[in-house]
Scaffold this active site. Structure first.
Site, short mmCIF file in Angstrom:
data_model
loop_
_atom_site.label_atom_id
_atom_site.label_comp_id
_atom_site.label_asym_id
_atom_site.label_seq_id
_atom_site.Cartn_x
_atom_site.Cartn_y
_atom_site.Cartn_z
N ILE A 181 -7.10 7.79 -6.00
CA ILE A 181 -5.14 7.39 -6.71
C ILE A 181 -5.19 5.66 -6.21
CG2 ILE A 181 -5.13 8.22 -3.89
CD1 ILE A 181 -2.56 8.93 -4.54
N SER A 182 -4.29 4.85 -6.87
CA SER A 182 -4.18 3.91 -6.93
C SER A 182 -3.32 3.82 -5.70
CB SER A 182 -3.08 3.78 -7.70
OG SER A 182 -4.11 3.88 -9.61
N GLN A 183 -3.68 2.31 -5.25
CA GLN A 183 -2.99 1.57 -4.39
C GLN A 183 -0.74 1.51 -4.58
OE1 GLN A 183 -3.31 -1.81 -4.93
NE2 GLN A 183 -2.17 -3.43 -2.27
#
Ligand code: SAH
Length: 234
Positions: free
Chosen positions: A84-86
Site C-alpha cells: 500500500i503506498s505511503q
C-alpha cells in the site's frame, strides 16, 4: 449466579467497551497527525483530499499485525509481494487527479483498496482493477464491510483498462508500467486527467491531460512503485 459473578462480567464488558473507544481514539488521533504532518505540511492543499484522508480508516486496510503502523510515513506490505503506498503519495496522486464529486474514476492496482476508498469519498463512481485475484477479493470484502457502495473492483489486467464504463474523468494508476498503456489513453474523457508512475526502476509520476488536440504531459516527482505486470509475467 452470585452477585459477584454478575459484577465481574459487567466489569469485563465495561473493560471491553473502554478498550474499543481507546482503540478508536488512538487511530483517529494518528490519522489527524498524518494529515497534518505528512500531507498539509508538505503542500497537499485540496480540501477534499484532506477531508477524504481524514476520514478513511487506513488501519482497516492492513493486516491486524500492522495496524499500529498504518498511519506511518511509509508504504506497508499487503501480501503477495505488493504494498500500500505511503499516505503522501496517495494524497499527491489524488490531488493531481483533480477529482470532482460528479466524476467517474478508474484505478489500476486495487491492492488492499485504500486508494479506491479515498477516491470513493471524492468521486461519484470508482472502478478499480487488480490483477491478483486474492487481493481483489480481499479488497472487495474490506470495502463492503466499510459500506463503500460506489466502488466496484474487478480482477483483470489493467493494461486493457475497463472499456465498459469508459470514458473516465480521471485514471489513477498505482503500479508502474514502462510506457503508458494505449487503452487507458483511449478510455480517458476529454479534459480528463491520468496520473501514472512510469519507468523501470527509477520512475516518475506523469500527469496527463487529454485535450481535443492530443495529450498534454507533465513529468512530476520521482517515485518507486511495484511494476505493472503483464499477463506473461504472472
Ligand atoms: N492502490 C493500492 C496499492 C497498489 S500496489 C492500495 O491502495 O492498496 C499495486 C497493485 O497493482 C498491486 O496490488 C498489484 O498486484 C497491482 N497490479 C500490478 N500489475 C497490474 C495490472 N497489470 N493490472 C492490474 N493490477 C495490477
Amino acid at each position: 449466579m452470585s452477585d459477584y459473578t454478575v459484577e465481574l462480567s459487567s466489569n469485563s464488558h465495561q473493560l471491553q467497551t473502554n478498550r474499543f473507544y481507546a482503540a478508536m481514539d488512538k487511530f483517529d488521533w494518528k490519522r489527524k497527525q498524518m494529515v497534518k504532518y505528512q500531507l498539509r505540511n508538505r503542500g497537499i492543499k485540496d480540501k477534499r483530499v484532506l477531508a477524504a484522508m481524514s476520514k478513511v480508516p487506513r488501519h482497516e486496510f492492513v493486516d491486524s499485525s500492522l495496524r499500529d503502523l498504518a498511519y506511518s510515513d511509509s508504504p506497508l506490505p499487503i501480501g503477495h509481494n505488493q504494498t500500500i503506498s505511503q499516505p503522501y503519495i496517495v494524497a499527491y496522486m489524488t490531488e493531481a487527479g483533480e477529482i470532482s464529486p460528479s466524476d467517474k474514476v478508474l484505478e489500476i492496482g486495487t491492492g488492499c483498496g485504500y486508494q479506491a476508498a479515498v477516491l470513493g469519498e471524492m468521486a461519484k463512481e470508482v472502478y478499480s482493477m487488480e490483477i491478483i485475484p486474492q487481493l481483489a477479493i480481499k479488497a472487495r470484502r474490506t470495502l463492503t464491510r466499510l459500506s463503500y457502495q460506489n466502488i466496484q473492483v474487478k480482477t483483470g489486467d489493467g493494461y486493457q483498462g475497463w472499456a465498459e464504463n469508459a470514458p473516465y474523468d480521471a485514471i489513477i494508476v498505482t503500479a508502474a508500467p514502462e510506457s503508458i498503456p494505449k487503452p487507458l489513453i483511449e478510455q480517458l474523457a476529454i479534459n480528463g486527467k491520468m496520473v501514472i508512475p512510469v519507468g523501470k526502476r527509477d520512475q516518475e509520476i506523469f500527469v496527463l491531460t487529454k485535450t481535443h488536440n492530443g495529450m498534454l504531459s507533465e513529468k512530476t516527482i520521482p517515485v518507486r512503485f511495484v511494476p505493472m505486470r503483464t499477463k506473461s509475467l504472472q
